[in-house]
Design a protein around this motif. Structure first.
Motif, mmCIF file in Angstrom:
data_model
loop_
_atom_site.group_PDB
_atom_site.id
_atom_site.type_symbol
_atom_site.label_atom_id
_atom_site.label_comp_id
_atom_site.label_asym_id
_atom_site.label_seq_id
_atom_site.Cartn_x
_atom_site.Cartn_y
_atom_site.Cartn_z
ATOM 1 N N LEU A 50 4.835 -3.984 -5.569
ATOM 2 C CA LEU A 50 4.745 -3.030 -6.800
ATOM 3 C C LEU A 50 5.854 -3.787 -7.841
ATOM 4 O O LEU A 50 6.865 -4.258 -7.486
ATOM 5 C CB LEU A 50 5.461 -1.776 -6.305
ATOM 6 C CG LEU A 50 4.427 -0.929 -5.373
ATOM 7 C CD1 LEU A 50 5.228 0.406 -5.012
ATOM 8 C CD2 LEU A 50 3.161 -0.769 -6.019
ATOM 9 N N LYS A 51 5.005 -3.657 -9.067
ATOM 10 C CA LYS A 51 5.816 -4.231 -10.156
ATOM 11 C C LYS A 51 5.658 -3.017 -11.368
ATOM 12 O O LYS A 51 4.746 -2.897 -11.513
ATOM 13 C CB LYS A 51 5.376 -5.429 -10.790
ATOM 14 C CG LYS A 51 4.986 -6.431 -9.885
ATOM 15 C CD LYS A 51 6.199 -7.214 -9.366
ATOM 16 C CE LYS A 51 6.055 -8.283 -8.337
ATOM 17 N NZ LYS A 51 7.352 -8.902 -7.574
ATOM 18 N N PRO A 52 6.950 -2.625 -11.621
ATOM 19 C CA PRO A 52 8.217 -2.889 -11.204
ATOM 20 C C PRO A 52 8.607 -2.311 -9.759
ATOM 21 O O PRO A 52 7.907 -1.071 -9.675
ATOM 22 C CB PRO A 52 9.255 -2.343 -12.259
ATOM 23 C CG PRO A 52 8.491 -1.205 -12.959
ATOM 24 C CD PRO A 52 6.875 -1.881 -13.120
ATOM 25 N N ARG A 75 11.306 5.190 -10.685
ATOM 26 C CA ARG A 75 10.237 4.864 -9.590
ATOM 27 C C ARG A 75 10.732 5.068 -8.207
ATOM 28 O O ARG A 75 11.601 4.115 -7.747
ATOM 29 C CB ARG A 75 10.017 3.426 -10.035
ATOM 30 C CG ARG A 75 9.020 3.376 -11.202
ATOM 31 C CD ARG A 75 8.809 1.851 -11.235
ATOM 32 N NE ARG A 75 7.837 1.172 -10.403
ATOM 33 C CZ ARG A 75 6.521 1.325 -10.444
ATOM 34 N NH1 ARG A 75 6.104 2.259 -11.203
ATOM 35 N NH2 ARG A 75 5.758 0.794 -9.296
ATOM 36 N N ILE A 76 10.616 6.194 -7.591
ATOM 37 C CA ILE A 76 10.765 6.492 -6.396
ATOM 38 C C ILE A 76 9.581 6.379 -5.237
ATOM 39 O O ILE A 76 8.846 7.211 -5.363
ATOM 40 C CB ILE A 76 11.518 7.908 -6.152
ATOM 41 C CG1 ILE A 76 12.533 7.993 -7.462
ATOM 42 C CG2 ILE A 76 12.162 8.419 -4.596
ATOM 43 C CD1 ILE A 76 13.149 9.427 -7.585
ATOM 44 N N LEU A 77 9.912 5.508 -4.402
ATOM 45 C CA LEU A 77 8.827 5.632 -3.200
ATOM 46 C C LEU A 77 9.035 6.722 -2.209
ATOM 47 O O LEU A 77 10.237 7.001 -1.542
ATOM 48 C CB LEU A 77 9.191 4.340 -2.411
ATOM 49 C CG LEU A 77 8.090 3.736 -1.449
ATOM 50 C CD1 LEU A 77 6.753 3.233 -2.352
ATOM 51 C CD2 LEU A 77 8.412 2.540 -0.774
ATOM 52 N N CYS A 78 7.796 7.090 -2.000
ATOM 53 C CA CYS A 78 7.915 8.273 -1.116
ATOM 54 C C CYS A 78 7.192 8.151 0.091
ATOM 55 O O CYS A 78 5.750 7.725 0.071
ATOM 56 C CB CYS A 78 7.147 9.589 -1.744
ATOM 57 S SG CYS A 78 6.774 11.157 -1.033
ATOM 58 N N GLN A 79 7.855 8.011 1.173
ATOM 59 C CA GLN A 79 7.374 7.577 2.352
ATOM 60 C C GLN A 79 6.869 8.718 3.440
ATOM 61 O O GLN A 79 7.722 9.562 3.586
ATOM 62 C CB GLN A 79 8.170 6.532 3.133
ATOM 63 C CG GLN A 79 7.677 6.061 4.523
ATOM 64 C CD GLN A 79 8.454 5.962 5.564
ATOM 65 O OE1 GLN A 79 9.694 6.152 5.332
ATOM 66 N NE2 GLN A 79 8.053 5.939 6.908
ATOM 67 N N GLU A 94 0.435 5.045 -6.461
ATOM 68 C CA GLU A 94 0.788 3.855 -5.785
ATOM 69 C C GLU A 94 2.262 4.050 -5.054
ATOM 70 O O GLU A 94 2.686 3.188 -4.104
ATOM 71 C CB GLU A 94 0.821 2.687 -6.647
ATOM 72 C CG GLU A 94 1.860 2.726 -7.845
ATOM 73 C CD GLU A 94 2.039 1.622 -8.421
ATOM 74 O OE1 GLU A 94 1.053 0.630 -8.401
ATOM 75 O OE2 GLU A 94 2.729 1.431 -9.475
ATOM 76 N N LEU A 95 3.132 5.117 -5.484
ATOM 77 C CA LEU A 95 4.588 5.208 -5.177
ATOM 78 C C LEU A 95 4.418 5.952 -3.627
ATOM 79 O O LEU A 95 5.519 6.547 -3.272
ATOM 80 C CB LEU A 95 5.379 5.921 -5.993
ATOM 81 C CG LEU A 95 5.718 4.675 -7.232
ATOM 82 C CD1 LEU A 95 6.589 5.499 -8.077
ATOM 83 C CD2 LEU A 95 6.488 3.587 -6.564
ATOM 84 N N VAL A 96 3.469 6.431 -3.218
ATOM 85 C CA VAL A 96 3.140 7.345 -1.935
ATOM 86 C C VAL A 96 2.672 6.328 -0.829
ATOM 87 O O VAL A 96 1.417 5.854 -0.937
ATOM 88 C CB VAL A 96 2.380 8.580 -2.117
ATOM 89 C CG1 VAL A 96 2.376 9.231 -0.847
ATOM 90 C CG2 VAL A 96 2.842 9.235 -3.245
ATOM 91 N N ILE A 97 3.395 6.086 0.186
ATOM 92 C CA ILE A 97 2.876 5.442 1.349
ATOM 93 C C ILE A 97 2.699 6.256 2.650
ATOM 94 O O ILE A 97 3.874 7.195 2.737
ATOM 95 C CB ILE A 97 3.556 4.035 1.384
ATOM 96 C CG1 ILE A 97 5.063 4.422 1.727
ATOM 97 C CG2 ILE A 97 3.296 3.148 0.270
ATOM 98 C CD1 ILE A 97 5.897 3.168 2.247
ATOM 99 N N ALA A 98 1.901 6.005 3.392
ATOM 100 C CA ALA A 98 1.949 6.917 4.671
ATOM 101 C C ALA A 98 1.617 6.087 5.754
ATOM 102 O O ALA A 98 0.648 5.162 5.804
ATOM 103 C CB ALA A 98 0.855 8.108 4.349
ATOM 104 N N SER A 99 2.316 6.242 7.068
ATOM 105 C CA SER A 99 2.043 5.571 8.387
ATOM 106 C C SER A 99 1.897 6.315 9.376
ATOM 107 O O SER A 99 2.755 7.458 9.381
ATOM 108 C CB SER A 99 2.815 4.390 8.384
ATOM 109 O OG SER A 99 4.072 4.893 8.124
ATOM 110 N N GLY A 100 1.024 6.390 10.146
ATOM 111 C CA GLY A 100 1.200 7.247 11.503
ATOM 112 C C GLY A 100 2.143 7.217 12.250
ATOM 113 O O GLY A 100 2.913 8.169 12.456
ATOM 114 N N VAL A 136 6.637 -1.078 4.333
ATOM 115 C CA VAL A 136 7.818 -0.936 3.199
ATOM 116 C C VAL A 136 7.968 -2.617 2.526
ATOM 117 O O VAL A 136 8.002 -2.558 1.479
ATOM 118 C CB VAL A 136 8.967 -0.373 4.028
ATOM 119 C CG1 VAL A 136 10.169 -0.645 2.964
ATOM 120 C CG2 VAL A 136 8.936 0.943 4.544
ATOM 121 N N LEU A 137 8.022 -3.447 3.680
ATOM 122 C CA LEU A 137 8.345 -4.740 3.257
ATOM 123 C C LEU A 137 7.399 -5.153 2.189
ATOM 124 O O LEU A 137 7.320 -5.786 1.016
ATOM 125 C CB LEU A 137 8.382 -5.775 4.462
ATOM 126 C CG LEU A 137 9.074 -6.988 4.374
ATOM 127 C CD1 LEU A 137 10.521 -6.671 4.028
ATOM 128 C CD2 LEU A 137 9.075 -7.479 5.730
#
Lengths: 344, 344
Positions: free
Chosen positions: A235-237, A179-183, A213-219, A228-229
Motif C-alpha cells: 500500500l502507498k502511502p 489511513r487505518i488498516l482494518c484487519q 484496500e484498507l480492509v484485509i480478512a484472513s480465516g 500484514v507484511l
DNA sequence: TTGTACGCGTTATCAT
DNA sequence: ATGATAACGCGTACAA
C-alpha cells in the motif's frame, strides 16, 4: 454392576421406596430409619444413577455447550470459566462440544439431544438458524453467546464488537491517523461484519473516506503475519495505524512491523481487542478493547437457568444482553504516554 | 414429552423391537422396513434417549474430566483440545469439571459417578489418592494427566518437568550464569517439586552450589510481579538469570526486569516453560521449554479408551507415558543469536 | 423376518 | 410411617 438403591435398602432392612425417600430427605420417614439408610448408603458407596432418574422424567442436570472455537483458546476458555462457575452453583454439569465445521456442529447437536440436556449455550452457527428453530419447536431452552440472528427472536448475550471497533478507530483518528488498516477474521462471520461496521462508522464521523484496500480478512487470524507484511509493503502511502482483529492477532501484526523496521507507535499505531492477560505485558504495551468475556459466560448461563426453571405456561420474554466494551489505552497507540494510564 | 421409539414404530407401522433393530442397523431386518423406519425417524426428528440406553446396561458414552485449572487457561485449554478431538472420534461426549479446591473436587467426583461416566481423565489431586483408590475398587477406568502418585500404580501421561527445568538450567549455566533465580508455583504441587529437582540436578552437574535464597515460590503464578521485583532488589549479588515457572509467569518477570531497567538478555537471561503461542512474539522472543500439551490430552484419552474397551477378565498392564520436553532457544537467553534458531 | 415381554434403577402413586 | 407396584425408553432373549 454398580450398587443400586435395592442394595442399600436390603442392607438397611427396608423397602426400596423407603430407601428412596430417606435418601431424598423426604419428611415422611422416621429419623431412625433415615439414619440407618444413609449409613447403609455410605457404607456401600452408593451413588444415584442419574440415568434412571432422568428416565423417570426428571431433568438430566446437564447443560450442553457448543463452541465455535476458532483457536481463540483464551477467549473460549474464559467463557467456559463463567459457564462452569454458574453451573456448579446449580449442581449441574456441562458437556462441551467443539463445532469446527457444519458437520461437527450437527454431530454435537445430535449428541446433546440424545443426552437430553436441559439446556444449551451456543456459540456456533455453522448451520445457520435451522438448529435453533428445531430447539425452539422442541421447547429446549438455549441462549446464544456472542451470536445473533436477524429476524429471529431469541435470548443472547453479546459483546458489542461494533462499538469496540468504533472506539478503537475513533481513538486512532483522534491521534491524527487517516489511513487505518482494518484487519478482520472470516468475512462471513458476524463478529467480523460488526467490527467493520464500527470501523466505518468512526471513519464517517470523522469525515474520512472509506477505502476498501484498507480492509484485509484472513480465516486463520493467528497466521496473518504474511498478509500484514505483504499489505504494508504494497500500500502507498502505507497505513499509519492498524486495527488488529483481536489481541492474539496483534502478536503477528507487531512482529510483522518489527520485521519491516517500523516503530510502534511512532511509525504505526496498533490496537487489539479483548484485552487478554498478555496485552499489558507486550512491548509496547498493547492498547486494547476490554470485553467482559468471563461475564458473558456467567450471564448467559444465568439466563439459561432462569429459562429452564420458567413455568411452561407463562410466556417468556426473551432477553438480550449486550456488554459495552471499554477502551484500554496503552503505549502501542499513543506517542505521549497518558498521564494516568487506564491500566487495569 | 419427547419423541420415543414407540412413536417411530407406530408411524412406520411396525413393532418397537423392529424399529429398534432398524435404527441400530441390525442385519436381521428387511431393507424395505428399515427404510420405512428411518424415514419415520427422520420425519419425527427422533433422537435416542441415551439415558434409557445407558440404563439398559450399555455404556453412557460419556467421559469425565477433572481439571485443576489454576488459571493456566491456555494450558488446560490445549489439553481439552486433545481430549475433545479423540472423544469425538469415538462418538463420546465430555463432561468437564473444575476442581478449584478439595470440596469442589469431591463434588465433581460425585457428579461424574452419578452420571455413570465410562471413564475419567484426572488432572487434579486435591484429595490425594483416596478418590483414585475408590475408582480402582469400583473398576472405573481413569488416566491421570500430568499427575503421579508415589506407591500407587496407575496409568498416567506426563510431561517431564524435571527434565524441562534441567534443560533450561543447563542452557543458562552454559551461557556462564551462576546465580540463577528459580521461580516456582505452589510448593506442595508436584510440578513445582519436579522443576526444583531438575534445577538442582543441573546445578550439581555443573558443580554450582545450591542456594536456597535463589528459589522463590508463589501460589498465584501470574501475580509474581511484586515478588520478582522485591527479590531482584534484595539479593546481592543479583541473579543474572531467571528460570520462570512457565510462559505466563515469564510475562510479569519480564515486566519487572524492565521496571528495574535491566536488559534482557544482556543483564538478565530469562527462560519460560510450555512454549505457549505468544512466546515467539514477545520482545525479546522468549526461550522456552516446549511440552506436548495437546498431545498429552490426546494420548491420555486414547489410553482411556483402550482401557474402557479392554476385556474385564484380561489383566491390564498400566501405561506410563512421559513426554520429553524440547528446549526452544530464542532471544531472551542468549546474547549472540544462534545461527539457525530453533524457531517453530 | 417380525412381534411379545421383560428388566435396567429410580421415584410417584396407591395401599396399608 | 412404610411397602408394593407401575412407569419412564430402550434393547434383547425368546417365541412365532
Amino acid at each position: 454392576m454398580a450398587i443400586t438403591i435395592h442394595d442399600v435398602a436390603r442392607l438397611a432392612g427396608v423397602s426400596t421406596s423407603t430407601a428412596s425417600r430417606a435418601l431424598n430427605r423426604r419428611p415422611d420417614v422416621s429419623k431412625e430409619v433415615r439414619a440407618r439408610v444413609q449409613a447403609a448408603a455410605k457404607e456401600l458407596n452408593y451413588a444415584v444413577n442419574l440415568h434412571a432418574r432422568a428416565l423417570k422424567g426428571a431433568t438430566s442436570k446437564t447443560l450442553g455447550v457448543i463452541l465455535y472455537n476458532s483457536r481463540l483458546l483464551s477467549f473460549s476458555a474464559a467463557i467456559m470459566e463463567g459457564i462452569h462457575d454458574i453451573s456448579l452453583h446449580h449442581g449441574y454439569s456441562v458437556i462441551v462440544c467443539n463445532a469446527h465445521d457444519a458437520a461437527a456442529e450437527r454431530q454435537a447437536y445430535q449428541m446433546l439431544l440424545e443426552k437430553r440436556v436441559d439446556g444449551l449455550l451456543i456459540n456456533s452457527l455453522n448451520n445457520g438458524v435451522e438448529p435453533l428453530k428445531r430447539l425452539a419447536t422442541e421447547n429446549i431452552p438455549f441462549v446464544l453467546i456472542n451470536r445473533r440472528v436477524d429476524n429471529f427472536d431469541c435470548d443472547y448475550v453479546m459483546v458489542n464488537y461494533q462499538r469496540g471497533s468504533y472506539l478503537a478507530t475513533c481513538h486512532l483518528l483522534e491521534q491524527g491517523h487517516r489511513r487505518i488498516l482494518c484487519q478482520l477474521g472470516a468475512p462471513q462471520h458476524s463478529p467480523s461484519q460488526e467490527r467493520l461496521r464500527g470501523y466505518c462508522e468512526a471513519l464517517e464521523e470523522f469525515g474520512v473516506p472509506f477505502e476498501p484496500e484498507l480492509v484485509i480478512a484472513s480465516g486463520q487470524v493467528i497466521e496473518c503475519y504474511d498478509l500484514v507484511l505483504e499489505t504494508m509493503r504494497r500500500l502507498k502511502p502505507a497505513p499509519t495505524a492498524i486495527l488488529a482483529y483481536n489481541d492474539e492477532a496483534a502478536l503477528p501484526v507487531l512482529k510483522a512491523l518489527r520485521e519491516l523496521k517500523l516503530r510502534v507507535p511512532e511509525d504505526v499505531a496498533v490496537t487489539g481487542q479483548n484485552d487478554l492477560f498478555f496485552a499489558p505485558f507486550l512491548v509496547p504495551a498493547l492498547t486494547s478493547v476490554a470485553q467482559s468475556v468471563y461475564e458473558m459466560g456467567r450471564r448467559s448461563t444465568e439466563i439459561l437457568f432462569e429459562k429452564i426453571r420458567w413455568p411452561q405456561d407463562t410466556p417468556w420474554a426473551t432477553q438480550q444482553v449486550i456488554y459495552e466494551p471499554k477502551l484500554v489505552v496503552r503505549d502501542s497507540s499513543v506517542m505521549v504516554l497518558p498521564s494516568v494510564a487506564a491500566e487495569r
